[in-house]
Write an enzyme that holds these catalytic residues in place. Structure first.
Site, PDB file in Angstrom:
ATOM      1  CG  ASP A  10      -1.432   1.085   1.188  1.00 23.46           C
ATOM      2  OD1 ASP A  10      -2.650   1.326   2.090  1.00 23.46           O
ATOM      3  OD2 ASP A  10      -1.590   2.271   0.462  1.00 23.46           O
ATOM      4  CB  ILE A  11       1.552   3.801  -2.392  1.00 24.54           C
ATOM      5  CG1 ILE A  11       3.024   4.506  -3.228  1.00 24.54           C
ATOM      6  CG2 ILE A  11       0.580   4.357  -2.463  1.00 24.54           C
ATOM      7  CD1 ILE A  11       3.375   4.454  -4.764  1.00 24.54           C
ATOM      8  CG  ASP A  34      -6.073  10.995  -6.787  1.00 23.18           C
ATOM      9  OD1 ASP A  34      -6.549  12.013  -7.580  1.00 23.18           O
ATOM     10  OD2 ASP A  34      -5.317  12.192  -5.562  1.00 23.18           O
ATOM     11  CB  SER A 117      -2.592   4.834 -17.233  1.00 28.01           C
ATOM     12  OG  SER A 117      -2.537   5.988 -16.802  1.00 28.01           O
ATOM     13  CB  THR A 118      -2.460  -0.445 -14.176  1.00 30.91           C
ATOM     14  OG1 THR A 118      -1.903   0.427 -12.654  1.00 30.91           O
ATOM     15  CG2 THR A 118      -1.895  -0.233 -15.335  1.00 30.91           C
ATOM     16  N   GLY A 119      -6.037   1.737 -13.572  1.00 26.58           N
ATOM     17  CA  GLY A 119      -7.092   0.943 -12.604  1.00 26.58           C
ATOM     18  C   GLY A 119      -7.845   1.463 -13.719  1.00 26.58           C
ATOM     19  CB  VAL A 120     -10.093   4.840 -12.432  1.00 26.06           C
ATOM     20  CG1 VAL A 120     -11.096   5.585 -13.142  1.00 26.06           C
ATOM     21  CG2 VAL A 120     -10.818   5.052 -10.966  1.00 26.06           C
TER      22      VAL A 120
HETATM   23  N1  APR Z   1      -0.949   1.414  -2.931  1.00 25.02           N
HETATM   24  C1  APR Z   1      -0.659   1.276  -4.073  1.00 25.02           C
HETATM   25  N2  APR Z   1      -1.100   1.265  -5.656  1.00 25.02           N
HETATM   26  C2  APR Z   1      -2.369   1.476  -5.650  1.00 25.02           C
HETATM   27  C3  APR Z   1      -3.250   1.752  -3.786  1.00 25.02           C
HETATM   28  C4  APR Z   1      -2.579   1.990  -3.376  1.00 25.02           C
HETATM   29  N3  APR Z   1      -2.836   1.957  -2.100  1.00 25.02           N
HETATM   30  N4  APR Z   1      -4.240   1.890  -4.566  1.00 25.02           N
HETATM   31  C5  APR Z   1      -4.790   1.416  -5.783  1.00 25.02           C
HETATM   32  N5  APR Z   1      -3.741   0.867  -6.457  1.00 25.02           N
HETATM   33  C6  APR Z   1      -3.022   0.977  -7.648  1.00 25.02           C
HETATM   34  C7  APR Z   1      -4.557  -0.082  -8.655  1.00 25.02           C
HETATM   35  O1  APR Z   1      -4.716  -1.352  -8.892  1.00 25.02           O
HETATM   36  C8  APR Z   1      -4.035   0.262  -9.989  1.00 25.02           C
HETATM   37  O2  APR Z   1      -3.191  -0.594  -9.904  1.00 25.02           O
HETATM   38  O3  APR Z   1      -2.648   1.641  -8.672  1.00 25.02           O
HETATM   39  C9  APR Z   1      -2.818   1.514 -10.060  1.00 25.02           C
HETATM   40  C10 APR Z   1      -3.827   2.919 -10.518  1.00 25.02           C
HETATM   41  O4  APR Z   1      -4.562   2.835 -10.558  1.00 25.02           O
HETATM   42  P1  APR Z   1      -6.229   4.025 -10.510  1.00 25.02           P
HETATM   43  O5  APR Z   1      -5.825   4.487  -8.345  1.00 25.02           O
HETATM   44  O6  APR Z   1      -7.480   3.709 -10.358  1.00 25.02           O
HETATM   45  O7  APR Z   1      -5.389   5.091 -11.093  1.00 25.02           O
HETATM   46  P2  APR Z   1      -5.645   5.842 -12.401  1.00 25.02           P
HETATM   47  O8  APR Z   1      -6.004   4.522 -13.179  1.00 25.02           O
HETATM   48  O9  APR Z   1      -3.816   6.025 -12.805  1.00 25.02           O
HETATM   49  O10 APR Z   1      -6.748   6.395 -12.596  1.00 25.02           O
HETATM   50  C11 APR Z   1      -6.307   7.791 -12.387  1.00 25.02           C
HETATM   51  O11 APR Z   1      -8.639   8.159 -10.267  1.00 25.02           O
HETATM   52  O12 APR Z   1      -8.794   7.836  -8.648  1.00 25.02           O
HETATM   53  C12 APR Z   1      -8.887   8.614  -9.993  1.00 25.02           C
HETATM   54  O13 APR Z   1      -8.889  10.585  -9.706  1.00 25.02           O
HETATM   55  C13 APR Z   1      -7.933   9.770  -9.662  1.00 25.02           C
HETATM   56  O14 APR Z   1      -9.179  10.098 -11.776  1.00 25.02           O
HETATM   57  C14 APR Z   1      -8.201   9.558 -11.668  1.00 25.02           C
HETATM   58  C15 APR Z   1      -7.831   8.673 -11.641  1.00 25.02           C
END
Ligand code: APR
Length: 178
Positions: A10-11, A34, A117-120
């Protein structure tokens, strides 16, 4: 000494001097990492972010870390995945480079990244890993700072993809002696 490593965690609990936030262009918080970073850092982080006037995709801005263990947060909006023909790879590489340039400018020795960028934003993990690793390792070869960079994957599955990508492209090469 290997200056780059991959771990699961967890970062928001990272003890690196700076952690990177996968933000959006408003820099006013969101969900995912975020949301987690803002929740852990406390309201002062959002107050400082409000003064920054947002951030373009691929660029990066620095704030303090407040209640986080990390002293700094480097905010970077990654690209939204639109199929791969909309400049996503170049924008993602720019995120990593911009964060590392900012860290070097501020003499920051250790930086932890999430998988931007690999999440949302929907960037396929394996493709993002190839872009991220190339951008990070190319930068480290040409610069003495940061001294150490880590990719903090939220899941074992993500870490496996990063490790496989690293081994495919870099294991045994001069990258090992970064
Ligand atoms: N620690 C490490 N990695 C994490 C954590 C954490 N606590 N929480 C999530 N992640 C990982 C996710 O599993 C994913 O692989 O971070 C990566 C990025 O995912 P997102 O947080 O969804 O970010 P992203 O895909 O870049 O989308 C950005 O989502 O939260 C909103 O405000 C943000 O609009 C922006 C968009």
């Amino acid at each position: 000494m290997n200056r780059f490593s991959i771990l699961v965690g967890d970062i928001t609990r990272s003890d690196a001097k700076a952690i990177v936030n996968a933000a959006n262009t408003s820099l006013l918080g969101g969900s995912g990492v975020d949301g987690a970073i803002h929740a852990a850092a406390g309201p002062e982080l959002l107050e400082e972010c409000r003064t920054l006037g947002g951030c373009e995709t691929g660029r990066a801005k620095l704030t303090r870390g407040y209640r986080l263990p990390a002293e700094y947060v480097i905010h970077t909006p990654g690209p939204i995945w639109r199929g791969g023909n909309d400049g996503e790879a170049a924008a993602l590489a720019s995120c990593y480079r911009s964060c590392l340039e900012l860290a070097e400018e501020h003499g920051i020795e250790t930086v932890d990244f999430p998988s931007i960028s690999t999440g949302v934003y929907g960037y396929p993990m394996a493709q993002a890993a190839a872009v991220a690793l190339k951008a990070i390792l190319d930068f480290l070869r040409g610069h003495d700072l940061p001294r150490q960079v880590r990719m903090v994957c939220h899941t074992e599955q993500a870490a496996r993809i990063y490790r496989q990508t690293y081994n495919m492209w870099y294991a045994g090469s001069k990258a090992e002696r970064l």
